[in-house]
Design an enzyme around this catalytic site. Structure first.
Site, short mmCIF file in Angstrom:
data_model
loop_
_atom_site.label_atom_id
_atom_site.label_comp_id
_atom_site.label_asym_id
_atom_site.label_seq_id
_atom_site.Cartn_x
_atom_site.Cartn_y
_atom_site.Cartn_z
N ASP A 119 -3.33 4.44 -1.73
CA ASP A 119 -4.30 4.92 -0.73
C ASP A 119 -4.40 6.45 -0.80
OD1 ASP A 119 -6.05 4.93 1.36
OD2 ASP A 119 -4.58 4.39 2.90
N LYS A 162 -7.34 8.23 -0.99
CA LYS A 162 -8.57 8.74 -0.36
C LYS A 162 -9.10 9.97 -1.10
CE LYS A 162 -7.86 6.77 4.23
NZ LYS A 162 -6.50 6.22 4.19
N THR A 207 -11.67 6.25 10.99
CA THR A 207 -11.79 5.76 12.37
C THR A 207 -11.64 6.86 13.41
OG1 THR A 207 -9.56 4.97 11.99
CG2 THR A 207 -11.26 3.32 12.22
N ASP A 256 -13.64 14.77 -4.30
CA ASP A 256 -13.74 16.05 -5.02
C ASP A 256 -15.01 15.99 -5.86
OD1 ASP A 256 -13.09 18.53 -6.34
OD2 ASP A 256 -10.98 18.09 -5.99
N LYS A 295 0.85 -1.19 0.00
CA LYS A 295 0.00 0.00 0.00
C LYS A 295 0.89 1.24 0.00
CE LYS A 295 -2.50 1.55 3.74
NZ LYS A 295 -2.48 3.01 3.88
N ARG A 301 2.95 -1.58 11.31
CA ARG A 301 3.98 -1.51 12.36
C ARG A 301 4.33 -2.84 13.00
NH1 ARG A 301 1.25 3.70 14.85
NH2 ARG A 301 -0.45 2.72 13.71
O1 C5P Z 1 -0.60 -1.56 11.21
P1 C5P Z 1 -0.47 -0.06 11.24
O2 C5P Z 1 -1.33 0.58 12.29
O3 C5P Z 1 0.94 0.42 11.24
O4 C5P Z 1 -1.10 0.38 9.81
C1 C5P Z 1 -1.26 1.73 9.53
C2 C5P Z 1 -1.75 1.85 8.11
O5 C5P Z 1 -3.15 1.53 8.04
C3 C5P Z 1 -1.59 3.25 7.60
O6 C5P Z 1 -1.10 3.17 6.25
C4 C5P Z 1 -2.97 3.83 7.64
O7 C5P Z 1 -3.20 4.75 6.61
C5 C5P Z 1 -3.85 2.61 7.47
N1 C5P Z 1 -5.18 2.79 8.06
C6 C5P Z 1 -5.40 2.84 9.42
N2 C5P Z 1 -6.65 2.96 9.94
C7 C5P Z 1 -7.68 3.07 9.14
C8 C5P Z 1 -7.50 3.05 7.76
C9 C5P Z 1 -6.22 2.88 7.25
O8 C5P Z 1 -4.45 2.79 10.18
N3 C5P Z 1 -8.89 3.18 9.66
#
Ligand code: C5P
Length: 249
Positions: free
Chosen positions: A71, A73, A126, A76, A43, A223
């Site tokens: 990603d 998002k 979220t 427009d 991603k 992460r």
């Molecule tokens: O697993 P981790 O928390 O590191 O993942 C973060 C990734 O997930 C980011 O690229 C973030 O944009 C995406 N993401 C998120 N929560 C969401 C939608 C996407 O953390 N509700």
């Protein structure tokens, strides 16, 4: 794409989306090389795309066989989103996110993707809690139960021809039940039980196994892999967990 989806569901690694949340293209490239063949999709988010532009997509294509999820998002007026999607379709990415704010915009996004790039709807970010939903002017029933808003927007995405939506693990089951197997439930906020992140900003987390059991087609997991001592070993553990969940489904 339908055939490809079948293949995707056969292999545990194809459920895994690794976000390239890096500020430097060198770090991103190192992880693409390290995880090539071990995850199904990379991603690319706003940070890296704004910094590097389409060249980062070319880098991922050059270094790996994985699919690509851009990603962006998008949000427009419909014609602008359509034209942006037409440009994205020339990059050869598989999925792009678009906010589920109007049916017309989603339909034009799908049209702009020309069947080459599929649209994933973003239902509700979220960090939008009940207070934020109320402030934005939504009806009481959505303020009381934001899940209703998620489902309403998921339906809008489905009716507009989107490939799927981003949703929590807990929403995945209902989304699959309502919209069928080929409508993708893509779930971030994944935390394997063996990961402990201090002050984690993901509040409503699910494990890889739980998400797949609930019906998620793709799990975005950053992460816990990126910050592991041995990221390749961490992916192997996630793959095993997904395999176990699939065998019990
Ligand atoms: O697993 P981790 O928390 O590191 O993942 C973060 C990734 O997930 C980011 O690229 C973030 O944009 C995406 N993401 C998120 N929560 C969401 C939608 C996407 O953390 N509700």
């Amino acid at each position: 794409m339908v055939e490809e989806d079948k293949v995707m569901q056969k292999q545990a690694r194809d459920y895994i989306v690794f976000p390239l949340d890096f500020s430097s293209v060198k770090d991103a490239k190192d992880y693409v090389k390290l995880l090539d063949g071990k995850v199904g999709m990379f991603k690319i988010g706003l940070e890296l795309f704004i910094d590097q532009g389409p060249s980062v997509v070319q880098m991922v294509k050059k270094e790996s066989r994985a699919k690509i999820f851009l990603d962006l998002k998008l949000h427009d007026i419909s014609i602008t989103v359509q034209r942006a999607m037409e440009r994205v379709a020339t990059l050869g990415v598989d999925l792009v996110t678009v906010h589920c704010s109007s049916r017309a915009m989603l339909e034009k996004a799908v049209e702009g993707g020309k069947g080459k790039t599929q649209v994933l709807g973003v239902t509700l970010l979220t960090d939008n809690d009940a207070k934020a939903i109320e402030t934005a002017g939504f009806r009481d029933r959505f303020v009381k139960d934001p899940y209703l808003l998620v489902m309403r927007r998921a339906k809008m995405a489905y009716d507009s021809g989107c490939k799927g939506v981003v949703c929590s693990g807990r929403e995945a089951r209902e989304i699959k039940n309502r919209f069928g197997n080929s409508f993708l439930a893509v779930t971030p906020g994944i935390r394997p039980s063996w990961t402990l992140l201090e002050n984690d900003d993901q509040k409503r987390v699910t494990t890889p196994g739980q998400a797949v059991t609930l019906g998620s087609d793709l799990i975005v997991i950053g992460r816990p892999i990126r910050d592991a001592k041995d990221p390749a070993a961490a992916v192997r553990k996630v793959i095993q967990e997904v395999e176990t969940a699939l065998s019990q489904r």
